[in-house]
Write a protein that holds these residues in place. Structure first.
Motif, PDB file in Angstrom:
ATOM      1  N   LEU A  15      55.943  34.108  40.402  1.00 19.84           N
ATOM      2  CA  LEU A  15      57.080  33.418  40.977  1.00 19.84           C
ATOM      3  C   LEU A  15      56.565  32.304  41.876  1.00 19.84           C
ATOM      4  CD1 LEU A  15      59.149  36.570  41.983  1.00 19.84           C
ATOM      5  CD2 LEU A  15      59.455  35.147  39.952  1.00 19.84           C
ATOM      6  N   ALA A  16      57.369  31.289  42.066  1.00 24.15           N
ATOM      7  CA  ALA A  16      56.973  30.198  42.944  1.00 24.15           C
ATOM      8  C   ALA A  16      56.590  30.764  44.306  1.00 24.15           C
ATOM      9  CB  ALA A  16      58.111  29.202  43.074  1.00 24.15           C
ATOM     10  N   GLY A  17      55.452  30.345  44.801  1.00 22.48           N
ATOM     11  CA  GLY A  17      55.001  30.799  46.112  1.00 22.48           C
ATOM     12  C   GLY A  17      54.250  32.123  46.097  1.00 22.48           C
ATOM     13  N   GLN A  18      54.213  32.812  44.959  1.00 26.08           N
ATOM     14  CA  GLN A  18      53.488  34.082  44.874  1.00 26.08           C
ATOM     15  C   GLN A  18      52.007  33.800  44.672  1.00 26.08           C
ATOM     16  OE1 GLN A  18      54.722  37.241  45.276  1.00 26.08           O
ATOM     17  NE2 GLN A  18      56.556  36.145  45.897  1.00 26.08           N
ATOM     18  N   PRO A  19      51.129  34.648  45.207  1.00 27.60           N
ATOM     19  CA  PRO A  19      49.689  34.412  45.055  1.00 27.60           C
ATOM     20  C   PRO A  19      49.241  34.598  43.615  1.00 27.60           C
ATOM     21  CG  PRO A  19      50.093  36.547  46.079  1.00 27.60           C
ATOM     22  CD  PRO A  19      51.424  35.854  45.967  1.00 27.60           C
ATOM     23  N   LEU A  20      48.285  33.782  43.203  1.00 26.61           N
ATOM     24  CA  LEU A  20      47.655  33.917  41.895  1.00 26.61           C
ATOM     25  C   LEU A  20      46.306  34.603  42.085  1.00 26.61           C
ATOM     26  CD1 LEU A  20      48.390  30.453  40.289  1.00 26.61           C
ATOM     27  CD2 LEU A  20      49.381  32.655  39.643  1.00 26.61           C
ATOM     28  N   PRO A  21      45.785  35.215  41.038  1.00 21.42           N
ATOM     29  CA  PRO A  21      44.465  35.835  41.142  1.00 21.42           C
ATOM     30  C   PRO A  21      43.407  34.796  41.509  1.00 21.42           C
ATOM     31  CG  PRO A  21      45.566  36.480  39.107  1.00 21.42           C
ATOM     32  CD  PRO A  21      46.378  35.381  39.717  1.00 21.42           C
ATOM     33  N   GLN A  22      42.434  35.188  42.342  1.00 26.44           N
ATOM     34  CA  GLN A  22      41.345  34.318  42.767  1.00 26.44           C
ATOM     35  C   GLN A  22      40.019  34.907  42.278  1.00 26.44           C
ATOM     36  OE1 GLN A  22      41.916  31.365  44.540  1.00 26.44           O
ATOM     37  NE2 GLN A  22      44.011  31.899  44.007  1.00 26.44           N
ATOM     38  N   ALA A  23      39.285  34.154  41.458  1.00 27.86           N
ATOM     39  CA  ALA A  23      38.004  34.620  40.932  1.00 27.86           C
ATOM     40  C   ALA A  23      36.982  34.734  42.058  1.00 27.86           C
ATOM     41  CB  ALA A  23      37.504  33.674  39.853  1.00 27.86           C
ATOM     42  N   VAL A  24      36.292  35.879  42.103  1.00 31.53           N
ATOM     43  CA  VAL A  24      35.199  36.103  43.054  1.00 31.53           C
ATOM     44  C   VAL A  24      33.886  35.742  42.375  1.00 31.53           C
ATOM     45  CG1 VAL A  24      33.953  37.859  44.381  1.00 31.53           C
ATOM     46  CG2 VAL A  24      36.462  37.904  44.260  1.00 31.53           C
ATOM     47  N   ASP A  25      33.734  36.222  41.154  1.00 29.02           N
ATOM     48  CA  ASP A  25      32.614  35.865  40.287  1.00 29.02           C
ATOM     49  C   ASP A  25      33.124  35.991  38.858  1.00 29.02           C
ATOM     50  OD1 ASP A  25      32.488  38.631  39.682  1.00 29.02           O
ATOM     51  OD2 ASP A  25      30.815  38.980  41.033  1.00 29.02           O
ATOM     52  N   GLY A  26      32.251  36.112  37.883  1.00 28.64           N
ATOM     53  CA  GLY A  26      32.692  36.117  36.498  1.00 28.64           C
ATOM     54  C   GLY A  26      33.319  37.397  36.004  1.00 28.64           C
ATOM     55  N   GLY A  70      47.008  30.769  34.626  1.00 32.63           N
ATOM     56  CA  GLY A  70      48.378  30.842  34.136  1.00 32.63           C
ATOM     57  C   GLY A  70      49.037  32.190  34.349  1.00 32.63           C
ATOM     58  N   GLY A  71      48.312  33.145  34.914  1.00 35.95           N
ATOM     59  CA  GLY A  71      48.821  34.495  35.077  1.00 35.95           C
ATOM     60  C   GLY A  71      48.171  35.421  34.065  1.00 35.95           C
ATOM     61  N   VAL A  72      48.146  36.694  34.372  1.00 39.03           N
ATOM     62  CA  VAL A  72      47.498  37.678  33.525  1.00 39.03           C
ATOM     63  C   VAL A  72      48.305  38.966  33.493  1.00 39.03           C
ATOM     64  CG1 VAL A  72      45.147  36.801  33.835  1.00 39.03           C
ATOM     65  CG2 VAL A  72      46.045  38.459  35.458  1.00 39.03           C
ATOM     66  N   VAL A  73      47.995  39.785  32.519  1.00 37.25           N
ATOM     67  CA  VAL A  73      48.557  41.127  32.425  1.00 37.25           C
ATOM     68  C   VAL A  73      47.416  42.096  32.708  1.00 37.25           C
ATOM     69  CG1 VAL A  73      49.672  42.823  30.936  1.00 37.25           C
ATOM     70  CG2 VAL A  73      50.291  40.398  30.752  1.00 37.25           C
ATOM     71  N   ILE A  74      47.614  42.950  33.691  1.00 36.05           N
ATOM     72  CA  ILE A  74      46.582  43.871  34.156  1.00 36.05           C
ATOM     73  C   ILE A  74      46.930  45.296  33.737  1.00 36.05           C
ATOM     74  CG2 ILE A  74      45.551  44.898  36.227  1.00 36.05           C
ATOM     75  CD1 ILE A  74      46.137  42.201  37.627  1.00 36.05           C
ATOM     76  N   THR A  75      45.967  45.970  33.102  1.00 39.08           N
ATOM     77  CA  THR A  75      46.106  47.387  32.781  1.00 39.08           C
ATOM     78  C   THR A  75      45.044  48.126  33.580  1.00 39.08           C
ATOM     79  OG1 THR A  75      46.828  46.830  30.543  1.00 39.08           O
ATOM     80  CG2 THR A  75      46.148  49.105  30.943  1.00 39.08           C
ATOM     81  N   ARG A  76      45.469  48.897  34.558  1.00 36.62           N
ATOM     82  CA  ARG A  76      44.548  49.601  35.453  1.00 36.62           C
ATOM     83  C   ARG A  76      43.852  50.758  34.739  1.00 36.62           C
ATOM     84  NH1 ARG A  76      46.045  48.632  40.984  1.00 36.62           N
ATOM     85  NH2 ARG A  76      47.710  47.090  41.026  1.00 36.62           N
ATOM     86  N   ARG A  77      42.557  50.939  35.102  1.00 36.33           N
ATOM     87  CA  ARG A  77      41.745  52.003  34.511  1.00 36.33           C
ATOM     88  C   ARG A  77      40.971  52.785  35.559  1.00 36.33           C
ATOM     89  NH1 ARG A  77      44.449  52.476  30.378  1.00 36.33           N
ATOM     90  NH2 ARG A  77      44.050  51.199  28.569  1.00 36.33           N
ATOM     91  N   GLY A  78      41.508  52.925  36.765  1.00 29.92           N
ATOM     92  CA  GLY A  78      40.829  53.675  37.816  1.00 29.92           C
ATOM     93  C   GLY A  78      40.148  52.749  38.802  1.00 29.92           C
ATOM     94  N   THR A  79      39.142  53.297  39.503  1.00 30.96           N
ATOM     95  CA  THR A  79      38.397  52.503  40.477  1.00 30.96           C
ATOM     96  C   THR A  79      36.902  52.708  40.263  1.00 30.96           C
ATOM     97  OG1 THR A  79      38.503  54.291  42.108  1.00 30.96           O
ATOM     98  CG2 THR A  79      40.203  52.585  42.252  1.00 30.96           C
TER      99      THR A  79
END
Length: 122
Positions: A15-26, A70-79
């Protein structure tokens, strides 16, 4: 709707104003204070042991930033051991971000269980 499902929707369609993911490394990015480690790849580290690893890390981080833009779809798999959320990440075209990075030579396949190969020539 669960928090995870809502987060996936917001990441996929920011959404407008919502944070986008920020790359830390590859292979790692941050979103709204949470660190995500992408499953299936290993990329060079920004805290490199040699110049070639550092240059590879800069290229990999820049490409990941493009893929996340452009945005992503995240499927969590634990930590992982560092508290990062392990995730399968797809761009809005449905492409697996790990596979894109590997195909472009910016990362290697990694199963999370074996010893990672060094990026520097010994």
């Amino acid at each position: 709707m669960t928090r995870a499902a809502l987060l996936a929707l917001l990441v996929a369609f920011p959404l407008a104003g919502q944070p986008l993911p920020q790359a830390v490394d590859g292979d790692t990015f941050r979103l709204d204070g949470e660190a995500f480690r992408i499953v299936g790849l290993d990329a060079p580290e920004m805290h490199a042991r040699c110049m070639s690893e550092y240059l590879g890390a800069v290229r990999a981080r820049a490409r990941l930033a493009e893929l996340l833009q452009g945005g992503v779809v995240i499927t969590r798999r634990g930590t992982d051991l560092y508290g990062r959320t392990l995730a399968i990440v797809r761009d809005l075209e449905g492409r697996d971000v790990a596979q894109v990075m590997i195909a472009e030579g910016l990362a290697r396949p990694y199963d999370g269980r074996t010893r990672r190969q060094p990026w520097c020539e010994e």
